[in-house]
Design a protein around this motif. Structure first.
Motif, PDB file in Angstrom:
ATOM      1  N   UNK A  94      33.932  -7.769  -3.462  1.00  0.00           N
ATOM      2  CA  UNK A  94      35.212  -8.130  -2.863  1.00  0.00           C
ATOM      3  C   UNK A  94      35.413  -9.639  -2.864  1.00  0.00           C
ATOM      4  N   UNK A  95      34.350 -10.403  -2.580  1.00  0.00           N
ATOM      5  CA  UNK A  95      34.447 -11.867  -2.582  1.00  0.00           C
ATOM      6  C   UNK A  95      34.784 -12.372  -3.982  1.00  0.00           C
ATOM      7  N   UNK A  96      34.123 -11.811  -4.986  1.00  0.00           N
ATOM      8  CA  UNK A  96      34.408 -12.267  -6.351  1.00  0.00           C
ATOM      9  C   UNK A  96      35.836 -11.898  -6.758  1.00  0.00           C
ATOM     10  N   UNK A  97      36.310 -10.720  -6.357  1.00  0.00           N
ATOM     11  CA  UNK A  97      37.697 -10.331  -6.666  1.00  0.00           C
ATOM     12  C   UNK A  97      38.674 -11.264  -5.968  1.00  0.00           C
ATOM     13  N   UNK A  98      38.404 -11.552  -4.686  1.00  0.00           N
ATOM     14  CA  UNK A  98      39.273 -12.468  -3.950  1.00  0.00           C
ATOM     15  C   UNK A  98      39.229 -13.876  -4.548  1.00  0.00           C
ATOM     16  N   UNK A  99      38.039 -14.318  -4.948  1.00  0.00           N
ATOM     17  CA  UNK A  99      37.900 -15.651  -5.541  1.00  0.00           C
ATOM     18  C   UNK A  99      38.699 -15.749  -6.827  1.00  0.00           C
ATOM     19  N   UNK A 100      38.621 -14.698  -7.646  1.00  0.00           N
ATOM     20  CA  UNK A 100      39.381 -14.705  -8.895  1.00  0.00           C
ATOM     21  C   UNK A 100      40.886 -14.697  -8.618  1.00  0.00           C
TER      22      UNK A 100
END
Length: 131
Positions: A94-100
């Motif tokens: 989720x963090x990587x999706x939000x970061x992207x």
């Protein structure tokens, strides 16, 4: 005189018979006491063995219960660790999706006009030259 002698013999025999009966009674009493003592000793031995068996059964039950408890605790820890790892993987995803998504929005915002695009490219070139 003969009847007195016979009577004395009869009394003597009766006394001997009474003495023998007394000795027999004492022997029977001694035998009874001996049997009673043996029975008590056997009873005490049986009670001692029963207590030992009871204590062993209790100790075995406690040991088994403790082993099962430790096994359940280990299984619970393993389950918790697995769920924790799954939760961490989900959070990372989720963090990587939000970061992207954030990076995409920031880049869209910065690249919306030509002047900002030029500054960004120049900055990237300067950073590339420094490294």
């Amino acid at each position: 005189m003969t009847s007195i002698t016979e009577r004395e013999e009869g009394i003597k025999n009766a006394l001997l018979a009474a003495e023998n009966a007394k000795k027999d009674m004492q022997n029977l009493k001694a035998d009874n006491e001996k049997l009673l003592a043996e029975a008590r000793a056997e009873r005490d031995t049986m009670i001692k063995e029963a207590r030992e068996i009871k204590e062993k059964m209790i100790a075995d039950a406690k040991g088994e219960a403790q082993a099962q408890g430790e096994k359940m605790i280990a299984q619970a820890k393993a389950t918790i660790e697995g769920e924790k790892n799954a939760a961490m993987a989900q959070i990372k995803s989720q963090v990587s999706s939000l970061s992207l998504a954030i990076a995409e929005k920031v880049l869209k915002g910065e690249l919306a006009n030509n002047e900002a695009q030029t500054k960004l490219v120049e900055k990237m070139l300067d950073d590339a030259k420094l490294n």
